[in-house]
Motif scaffolding. Sequence first.
Motif, PDB file in Angstrom:
ATOM      1  N   ARG A 141       0.820  -1.225   0.000  1.00  0.00           N
ATOM      2  CA  ARG A 141       0.000   0.000   0.000  1.00  0.00           C
ATOM      3  C   ARG A 141       0.851   1.270   0.000  1.00  0.00           C
ATOM      4  O   ARG A 141       0.398   2.339  -0.441  1.00  0.00           O
ATOM      5  CB  ARG A 141      -0.947  -0.011   1.197  1.00  0.00           C
ATOM      6  CG  ARG A 141      -1.941  -1.158   1.139  1.00  0.00           C
ATOM      7  CD  ARG A 141      -2.851  -1.250   2.357  1.00  0.00           C
ATOM      8  NE  ARG A 141      -3.632  -2.484   2.301  1.00  0.00           N
ATOM      9  CZ  ARG A 141      -4.743  -2.638   1.587  1.00  0.00           C
ATOM     10  NH1 ARG A 141      -5.234  -1.610   0.902  1.00  0.00           N
ATOM     11  NH2 ARG A 141      -5.389  -3.802   1.569  1.00  0.00           N
ATOM     12  N   ALA A 250      -2.039   5.415   9.038  1.00  0.00           N
ATOM     13  CA  ALA A 250      -3.273   5.665   8.288  1.00  0.00           C
ATOM     14  C   ALA A 250      -3.609   4.497   7.366  1.00  0.00           C
ATOM     15  O   ALA A 250      -4.776   4.054   7.297  1.00  0.00           O
ATOM     16  CB  ALA A 250      -3.129   6.956   7.484  1.00  0.00           C
ATOM     17  N   LEU A 251      -2.609   3.980   6.663  1.00  0.00           N
ATOM     18  CA  LEU A 251      -2.868   2.896   5.714  1.00  0.00           C
ATOM     19  C   LEU A 251      -3.254   1.602   6.431  1.00  0.00           C
ATOM     20  O   LEU A 251      -4.103   0.846   5.941  1.00  0.00           O
ATOM     21  CB  LEU A 251      -1.641   2.680   4.833  1.00  0.00           C
ATOM     22  CG  LEU A 251      -1.286   3.828   3.890  1.00  0.00           C
ATOM     23  CD1 LEU A 251       0.001   3.516   3.136  1.00  0.00           C
ATOM     24  CD2 LEU A 251      -2.417   4.118   2.911  1.00  0.00           C
ATOM     25  N   ALA A 253      -4.844   1.403   9.295  1.00  0.00           N
ATOM     26  CA  ALA A 253      -6.216   1.564   9.782  1.00  0.00           C
ATOM     27  C   ALA A 253      -7.214   1.338   8.654  1.00  0.00           C
ATOM     28  O   ALA A 253      -8.250   0.680   8.847  1.00  0.00           O
ATOM     29  CB  ALA A 253      -6.390   2.957  10.383  1.00  0.00           C
ATOM     30  N   GLU A 254      -6.915   1.854   7.481  1.00  0.00           N
ATOM     31  CA  GLU A 254      -7.807   1.645   6.339  1.00  0.00           C
ATOM     32  C   GLU A 254      -7.850   0.179   5.935  1.00  0.00           C
ATOM     33  O   GLU A 254      -8.916  -0.363   5.616  1.00  0.00           O
ATOM     34  CB  GLU A 254      -7.348   2.496   5.162  1.00  0.00           C
ATOM     35  CG  GLU A 254      -7.546   3.985   5.363  1.00  0.00           C
ATOM     36  CD  GLU A 254      -7.062   4.775   4.172  1.00  0.00           C
ATOM     37  OE1 GLU A 254      -6.696   4.148   3.157  1.00  0.00           O
ATOM     38  OE2 GLU A 254      -7.040   6.015   4.257  1.00  0.00           O
ATOM     39  N   SER A 255      -6.702  -0.470   5.934  1.00  0.00           N
ATOM     40  CA  SER A 255      -6.656  -1.884   5.554  1.00  0.00           C
ATOM     41  C   SER A 255      -7.480  -2.745   6.491  1.00  0.00           C
ATOM     42  O   SER A 255      -8.097  -3.730   6.067  1.00  0.00           O
ATOM     43  CB  SER A 255      -5.205  -2.368   5.540  1.00  0.00           C
ATOM     44  OG  SER A 255      -5.119  -3.735   5.214  1.00  0.00           O
ATOM     45  N   THR A 257     -10.222  -1.817   8.077  1.00  0.00           N
ATOM     46  CA  THR A 257     -11.654  -1.520   8.045  1.00  0.00           C
ATOM     47  C   THR A 257     -12.256  -1.573   6.644  1.00  0.00           C
ATOM     48  O   THR A 257     -13.471  -1.633   6.507  1.00  0.00           O
ATOM     49  CB  THR A 257     -11.917  -0.127   8.643  1.00  0.00           C
ATOM     50  OG1 THR A 257     -11.171   0.857   7.900  1.00  0.00           O
ATOM     51  CG2 THR A 257     -11.493  -0.082  10.103  1.00  0.00           C
ATOM     52  N   GLU A 258     -11.413  -1.537   5.606  1.00  0.00           N
ATOM     53  CA  GLU A 258     -11.915  -1.501   4.238  1.00  0.00           C
ATOM     54  C   GLU A 258     -11.354  -2.687   3.455  1.00  0.00           C
ATOM     55  O   GLU A 258     -10.156  -2.936   3.480  1.00  0.00           O
ATOM     56  CB  GLU A 258     -11.515  -0.194   3.547  1.00  0.00           C
ATOM     57  CG  GLU A 258     -12.029   1.049   4.252  1.00  0.00           C
ATOM     58  CD  GLU A 258     -11.554   2.318   3.572  1.00  0.00           C
ATOM     59  OE1 GLU A 258     -11.002   2.214   2.454  1.00  0.00           O
ATOM     60  OE2 GLU A 258     -11.719   3.397   4.165  1.00  0.00           O
ATOM     61  N   ARG A 260     -10.247  -3.409   0.496  1.00  0.00           N
ATOM     62  CA  ARG A 260      -9.770  -2.936  -0.799  1.00  0.00           C
ATOM     63  C   ARG A 260      -8.362  -3.443  -1.035  1.00  0.00           C
ATOM     64  O   ARG A 260      -7.526  -3.431  -0.127  1.00  0.00           O
ATOM     65  CB  ARG A 260      -9.772  -1.408  -0.859  1.00  0.00           C
ATOM     66  CG  ARG A 260     -11.164  -0.799  -0.970  1.00  0.00           C
ATOM     67  CD  ARG A 260     -11.069   0.678  -1.314  1.00  0.00           C
ATOM     68  NE  ARG A 260     -10.436   1.448  -0.249  1.00  0.00           N
ATOM     69  CZ  ARG A 260     -10.197   2.756  -0.320  1.00  0.00           C
ATOM     70  NH1 ARG A 260     -10.496   3.424  -1.415  1.00  0.00           N
ATOM     71  NH2 ARG A 260      -9.633   3.376   0.688  1.00  0.00           N
ATOM     72  N   ARG A 307      -2.600  12.334   2.880  1.00  0.00           N
ATOM     73  CA  ARG A 307      -2.797  10.889   3.057  1.00  0.00           C
ATOM     74  C   ARG A 307      -2.356  10.437   4.443  1.00  0.00           C
ATOM     75  O   ARG A 307      -2.943   9.527   5.036  1.00  0.00           O
ATOM     76  CB  ARG A 307      -1.978  10.150   1.994  1.00  0.00           C
ATOM     77  CG  ARG A 307      -2.463   8.752   1.692  1.00  0.00           C
ATOM     78  CD  ARG A 307      -3.784   8.770   0.965  1.00  0.00           C
ATOM     79  NE  ARG A 307      -4.231   7.426   0.661  1.00  0.00           N
ATOM     80  CZ  ARG A 307      -4.904   6.644   1.491  1.00  0.00           C
ATOM     81  NH1 ARG A 307      -5.203   7.074   2.709  1.00  0.00           N
ATOM     82  NH2 ARG A 307      -5.307   5.445   1.125  1.00  0.00           N
TER      83      ARG A 307
END
Length: 364
Positions: A141, A250-251, A253-255, A257-258, A260, A307
């Motif tokens: 990522r 940040a990345l 946390a996104e990984s 919960t999302e 993608r 970002r």
Amino acid sequence: MGVEEEFFLVDPRTGAPVPRAPRVIEAAAALIGPQAQSEFYSCQLEVCTQPTASRADLRDQLAALRQTAGLAARDAGCLLVGSGTAVIPPADPIPVSDDPRYRRMARYYRAVVDGRLGPVCGCHVHIGTLDRPQVLDLANRLRPYLPALQALAVNSPFAGGLESGFAGWRSVEFGRWPTAGPAPVLDPLGYERTADGLVSSGILLDRAMIYWFARPSEHVPTLEIRIADSNADLDTTVLLALLTRGLCTALMAESATEDRPPPNVPTGRLRAAHLFAARYGRHGEGLDPFTGDTVPAHRLTSRLLGRAAPGLEATGDLAEVERLLDGVRRHGTGADRQRAVHERTGSLHTVVDHLASITAPDLR
């Protein structure tokens, strides 16, 4: 987070690298133990922080390590210099450090090991503690954002006594080594197969020679980011570490919960984006890894900050990173500052003295 900084040892009279690392490391290690380490060439040493979650502790550690190494260098009759490349070349080729692994590498990759332009110094940031699947997901990522990080830390405009035309020539020179470049997108099984294949084929001598810009460490449970020049300015090193941790936070946390996949950015385009970063730093043009378009480099810096902002807010570092970024905007990158000294004085030796005075400021 933890940081590894590599430094040159240079002669105060000539400004050129000198092979005095064994003596300097022995003296420094008496005070900081294994936090002072040898590097590939005997004109270099590396200092390594302990892992920390505190930006204040990170800064204090880095300053103390530089002070210790700088004192040891002074006692050995040389100067500690933070620069990605040697500003003034050595009169004679610098020998490889007296280490069995380094000697084997020197024999195997003789065309790369010249002892004059080959010595380069980088700054590596470790993020952890992470298991191997987490490291690889995060590395996948991070790929599109690393050129913008690189552009902030360029500090190698001179090489072999000449203006290179690049703000960060170190990455070009180091790019002669196998695997130095963007990491491929890999899962844990793919990583094991790829790493094993690189070694069993003889392309690499061991896994420690996997020089991808973001790689799993083979000796500690971290992700290692390897895109920055060594910098004389401590603020730049702290900025790099905090931005890297904020972006990773940040990345991750996104990984979590999302659902993608990582961005599908072609490796060739990433290589081009890193070349733009090395050529121009944060001035002039940059290459957008997502689109392939050329854009003002400062736009990529702004996107990087945006970002990383959620992660920087989570770690309490956003205001400090904004302050440090403003310093880069006002005073320039390390490469800008080296060139400004040379333009003002016409002397590469003065550039080296300037770097030494900033690297360990209390010693000059």
